[in-house]
Design a protein around this motif. Structure first.
Motif, PDB file in Angstrom:
ATOM      1  N   GLN A 102       3.946   1.474   3.773  1.00 34.88           N
ATOM      2  CA  GLN A 102       2.558   1.796   4.081  1.00 34.88           C
ATOM      3  C   GLN A 102       1.686   1.439   2.876  1.00 34.88           C
ATOM      4  OE1 GLN A 102       1.344   3.165   7.092  1.00 34.88           O
ATOM      5  NE2 GLN A 102       3.413   2.642   7.790  1.00 34.88           N
ATOM      6  N   LEU A 103       0.763   0.490   3.065  1.00 34.14           N
ATOM      7  CA  LEU A 103      -0.093   0.012   1.986  1.00 34.14           C
ATOM      8  C   LEU A 103      -1.502   0.564   2.168  1.00 34.14           C
ATOM      9  CD1 LEU A 103       1.050  -3.712   1.765  1.00 34.14           C
ATOM     10  CD2 LEU A 103       1.906  -1.737   0.490  1.00 34.14           C
ATOM     11  N   SER A 104      -1.966   1.279   1.161  1.00 32.87           N
ATOM     12  CA  SER A 104      -3.311   1.852   1.207  1.00 32.87           C
ATOM     13  C   SER A 104      -3.712   2.252  -0.201  1.00 32.87           C
ATOM     14  CB  SER A 104      -3.354   3.083   2.118  1.00 32.87           C
ATOM     15  OG  SER A 104      -4.606   3.738   2.010  1.00 32.87           O
ATOM     16  N   ASP A 105      -4.987   2.080  -0.515  1.00 32.59           N
ATOM     17  CA  ASP A 105      -5.481   2.535  -1.808  1.00 32.59           C
ATOM     18  C   ASP A 105      -5.866   4.008  -1.784  1.00 32.59           C
ATOM     19  OD1 ASP A 105      -5.130   0.173  -3.205  1.00 32.59           O
ATOM     20  OD2 ASP A 105      -7.033  -0.649  -2.540  1.00 32.59           O
ATOM     21  N   ALA A 106      -5.813   4.638  -0.606  1.00 30.37           N
ATOM     22  CA  ALA A 106      -6.051   6.076  -0.519  1.00 30.37           C
ATOM     23  C   ALA A 106      -4.843   6.810  -1.076  1.00 30.37           C
ATOM     24  CB  ALA A 106      -6.302   6.485   0.924  1.00 30.37           C
ATOM     25  N   ARG A 107      -5.069   7.947  -1.697  1.00 35.33           N
ATOM     26  CA  ARG A 107      -3.974   8.732  -2.266  1.00 35.33           C
ATOM     27  C   ARG A 107      -3.291   9.517  -1.157  1.00 35.33           C
ATOM     28  NH1 ARG A 107      -4.925  11.588  -7.908  1.00 35.33           N
ATOM     29  NH2 ARG A 107      -5.140   9.371  -8.334  1.00 35.33           N
ATOM     30  N   VAL A 108      -2.000   9.308  -0.983  1.00 34.99           N
ATOM     31  CA  VAL A 108      -1.261   9.959   0.094  1.00 34.99           C
ATOM     32  C   VAL A 108      -0.624  11.247  -0.423  1.00 34.99           C
ATOM     33  CG1 VAL A 108      -0.782   7.776   1.250  1.00 34.99           C
ATOM     34  CG2 VAL A 108       0.884   8.701  -0.371  1.00 34.99           C
ATOM     35  N   ASP A 109      -0.396  12.176   0.494  1.00 38.53           N
ATOM     36  CA  ASP A 109       0.348  13.397   0.202  1.00 38.53           C
ATOM     37  C   ASP A 109       1.806  13.106   0.556  1.00 38.53           C
ATOM     38  OD1 ASP A 109       1.659  15.892   0.313  1.00 38.53           O
ATOM     39  OD2 ASP A 109      -0.218  16.936   0.751  1.00 38.53           O
ATOM     40  N   ILE A 110       2.621  12.874  -0.444  1.00 34.02           N
ATOM     41  CA  ILE A 110       3.984  12.396  -0.211  1.00 34.02           C
ATOM     42  C   ILE A 110       4.777  13.366   0.654  1.00 34.02           C
ATOM     43  CG2 ILE A 110       6.164  11.796  -1.322  1.00 34.02           C
ATOM     44  CD1 ILE A 110       4.616  10.850  -3.713  1.00 34.02           C
ATOM     45  N   VAL A 111       4.692  14.649   0.337  1.00 38.35           N
ATOM     46  CA  VAL A 111       5.496  15.631   1.059  1.00 38.35           C
ATOM     47  C   VAL A 111       4.975  15.821   2.474  1.00 38.35           C
ATOM     48  CG1 VAL A 111       6.239  18.039   1.119  1.00 38.35           C
ATOM     49  CG2 VAL A 111       6.209  16.805  -1.058  1.00 38.35           C
ATOM     50  N   ALA A 112       3.669  16.077   2.602  1.00 35.29           N
ATOM     51  CA  ALA A 112       3.100  16.357   3.926  1.00 35.29           C
ATOM     52  C   ALA A 112       3.190  15.152   4.846  1.00 35.29           C
ATOM     53  CB  ALA A 112       1.649  16.800   3.784  1.00 35.29           C
ATOM     54  N   ASP A 113       3.057  13.935   4.299  1.00 36.03           N
ATOM     55  CA  ASP A 113       3.089  12.730   5.119  1.00 36.03           C
ATOM     56  C   ASP A 113       4.493  12.150   5.288  1.00 36.03           C
ATOM     57  OD1 ASP A 113       0.359  12.919   5.406  1.00 36.03           O
ATOM     58  OD2 ASP A 113      -0.091  11.570   3.749  1.00 36.03           O
ATOM     59  N   GLY A 114       5.491  12.807   4.717  1.00 34.40           N
ATOM     60  CA  GLY A 114       6.872  12.417   4.967  1.00 34.40           C
ATOM     61  C   GLY A 114       7.327  11.157   4.267  1.00 34.40           C
ATOM     62  N   PHE A 115       6.775  10.867   3.063  1.00 33.10           N
ATOM     63  CA  PHE A 115       7.213   9.682   2.326  1.00 33.10           C
ATOM     64  C   PHE A 115       8.404  10.027   1.431  1.00 33.10           C
ATOM     65  CE2 PHE A 115       2.912   8.330   3.373  1.00 33.10           C
ATOM     66  CZ  PHE A 115       3.140   7.023   3.761  1.00 33.10           C
ATOM     67  N   ASP A 116       9.323   9.080   1.313  1.00 32.21           N
ATOM     68  CA  ASP A 116      10.454   9.240   0.407  1.00 32.21           C
ATOM     69  C   ASP A 116      10.068   8.920  -1.031  1.00 32.21           C
ATOM     70  OD1 ASP A 116      12.739   9.802   2.295  1.00 32.21           O
ATOM     71  OD2 ASP A 116      11.983   7.935   3.149  1.00 32.21           O
ATOM     72  N   LEU A 117       9.165   7.977  -1.201  1.00 36.27           N
ATOM     73  CA  LEU A 117       8.678   7.638  -2.533  1.00 36.27           C
ATOM     74  C   LEU A 117       7.343   6.908  -2.413  1.00 36.27           C
ATOM     75  CD1 LEU A 117      10.517   4.536  -3.972  1.00 36.27           C
ATOM     76  CD2 LEU A 117      11.189   5.495  -1.791  1.00 36.27           C
ATOM     77  N   ALA A 118       6.615   6.892  -3.512  1.00 36.12           N
ATOM     78  CA  ALA A 118       5.313   6.229  -3.534  1.00 36.12           C
ATOM     79  C   ALA A 118       5.106   5.602  -4.903  1.00 36.12           C
ATOM     80  CB  ALA A 118       4.189   7.213  -3.226  1.00 36.12           C
ATOM     81  N   LEU A 119       4.422   4.481  -4.930  1.00 31.86           N
ATOM     82  CA  LEU A 119       3.991   3.858  -6.176  1.00 31.86           C
ATOM     83  C   LEU A 119       2.513   4.151  -6.342  1.00 31.86           C
ATOM     84  CD1 LEU A 119       5.891   0.526  -5.686  1.00 31.86           C
ATOM     85  CD2 LEU A 119       6.296   2.123  -7.558  1.00 31.86           C
ATOM     86  N   ARG A 120       2.135   4.574  -7.536  1.00 31.12           N
ATOM     87  CA  ARG A 120       0.745   4.938  -7.775  1.00 31.12           C
ATOM     88  C   ARG A 120       0.320   4.403  -9.127  1.00 31.12           C
ATOM     89  NH1 ARG A 120      -0.366  10.916  -6.221  1.00 31.12           N
ATOM     90  NH2 ARG A 120       0.058  10.002  -4.189  1.00 31.12           N
ATOM     91  N   ILE A 121      -0.852   3.767  -9.153  1.00 30.22           N
ATOM     92  CA  ILE A 121      -1.407   3.220 -10.396  1.00 30.22           C
ATOM     93  C   ILE A 121      -2.573   4.118 -10.789  1.00 30.22           C
ATOM     94  CG2 ILE A 121      -2.485   1.227 -11.485  1.00 30.22           C
ATOM     95  CD1 ILE A 121      -1.041  -0.512  -9.390  1.00 30.22           C
ATOM     96  N   ALA A 122      -2.320   5.035 -11.712  1.00 25.15           N
ATOM     97  CA  ALA A 122      -3.341   6.020 -12.075  1.00 25.15           C
ATOM     98  C   ALA A 122      -2.815   6.881 -13.210  1.00 25.15           C
ATOM     99  CB  ALA A 122      -3.687   6.901 -10.871  1.00 25.15           C
ATOM    100  N   ASP A 123      -3.743   7.616 -13.834  1.00 24.53           N
ATOM    101  CA  ASP A 123      -3.341   8.700 -14.724  1.00 24.53           C
ATOM    102  C   ASP A 123      -3.081   9.902 -13.835  1.00 24.53           C
ATOM    103  OD1 ASP A 123      -3.690   7.186 -17.054  1.00 24.53           O
ATOM    104  OD2 ASP A 123      -5.844   7.601 -17.063  1.00 24.53           O
ATOM    105  N   LEU A 124      -1.881  10.435 -13.875  1.00 18.77           N
ATOM    106  CA  LEU A 124      -1.470  11.430 -12.902  1.00 18.77           C
ATOM    107  C   LEU A 124      -1.785  12.847 -13.368  1.00 18.77           C
ATOM    108  CD1 LEU A 124       2.009  10.053 -11.828  1.00 18.77           C
ATOM    109  CD2 LEU A 124      -0.196   9.730 -10.715  1.00 18.77           C
ATOM    110  N   PRO A 125      -2.366  13.656 -12.476  1.00 22.48           N
ATOM    111  CA  PRO A 125      -2.529  15.076 -12.789  1.00 22.48           C
ATOM    112  C   PRO A 125      -1.187  15.792 -12.697  1.00 22.48           C
ATOM    113  CG  PRO A 125      -3.204  14.659 -10.535  1.00 22.48           C
ATOM    114  CD  PRO A 125      -2.871  13.316 -11.143  1.00 22.48           C
TER     115      PRO A 125
END
Length: 292
Positions: free
Chosen positions: A126-149
């Motif tokens: 799934q490709l999107s520049d929106a920030r996904v909720d990994i747990v709620a949306d059922g993703f196994d992993l995500a790549l994110r380019i950002a300073d992470l909170p």
């Protein structure tokens, strides 16, 4: 004994937000789903869902328990797959989220190569520049380019992604080129909202920052490119978006002596440390392939 069936059904209902949809996804009857949730509620001594004729919502008690349920099921699945993987090889489905432009340019080729090496694996990319909720949306992993909170997610920094301050030659001809980051307040700046906050620079005079204001902000760097190329302003974007345009001269780098700190490329996974063998294999594949 732990009622794993009830926990699994509860997790499915929480994700589907529907008893009927959960029953269809699990291939069981709606009555089976209702009885399992009722059984779990009785065992826990509290309601897990608010039920009305129009909607189903988790209770205050149910919300944190849904995360626990997902982890219980994920860890049980991981244990089964780890046992099977040695004999049967990797198999099963992986849900992966990644930023749009980076996903197309850098992630998709690695995914294709992984699938060639492991033909029994299926990947939902799934490709999107929106920030996904990994747990709620059922993703196994995500790549994110950002300073992470800070969060409960497990994060692994793979590398830095260089960012450049750029404009078109037409913009520079019409408005001039800034000689110092402080000059940017007099320019039209295009904001990339996936990297929020001020633009920070390090250079000959130390460190400075500028908060971008201008005619366009977007959560996709690709969406800023037409405005950039049309000479509507200055933007600071990652190199994987700008590379071809800098190479052809359609965009030019500004303030080369003033560098922005690289943005971190992170690989995120849900809180549990126990993951299916196929997910661990893809994590290692991406970590190796994406490191410079």
């Amino acid at each position: 004994m732990l009622d794993l069936d009830a926990w699994a059904i509860f997790a499915a209902v929480a994700d589907a937000r529907s008893f009927t949809a959960a029953a269809e996804a699990l291939g069981v009857s709606k009555a089976t789903v209702s009885k399992a949730v009722a059984r779990l509620e009785t065992r826990l001594g509290q309601a897990l869902f608010h039920r009305t004729s129009r909607r189903l919502a988790l209770t205050e008690a149910g919300r944190p328990l849904a995360d626990h349920a997902r982890r219980i099921i994920a860890e049980a699945q991981a244990a089964e797959e780890a046992a099977r993987a040695g004999a049967d090889g990797l198999s099963g489905r992986i849900r992966l989220a990644a930023p749009l432009a980076f996903g197309i340019a850098d992630v998709a080729p690695l995914v294709a190569a992984f699938l060639l090496a492991h033909p029994q694996v299926e990947i939902d990319l799934q490709l999107s520049d929106a920030r996904v909720d990994i747990v709620a949306d059922g993703f196994d992993l995500a790549l994110r380019i950002a300073d992470l909170p800070d969060s409960s997610l497990r994060a692994r920094r793979l590398c830095g992604v260089a960012a450049y301050l750029v404009a078109s030659p037409a913009y520079v001809a019409a408005h001039g080129a800034p000689a110092h980051p402080a000059d940017l307040v007099r320019h039209r700046l295009l904001g990339y909202t996936n990297v929020p906050g001020p633009w920070r620079f390090s250079g000959p005079d130390g460190e400075t920052s500028v908060r971008p204001t201008g005619p366009l902000v977007a959560n996709s760097g690709d969406a800023l490119l037409p405005a950039l190329l049309a000479g509507l302003g200055i933007a600071r974007l990652p190199d994987f978006i700008l590379g071809a345009h800098l190479a052809t001269g359609a965009l030019v780098e500004l303030l080369p002596a003033w560098r922005a700190a690289p943005i971190g490329l992170h690989l995120l996974t849900p809180p549990s440390s126990l993951r299916p063998a196929r997910v661990e294999a893809l994590i290692d594949w991406l970590a190796t392939g994406l490191k410079p």
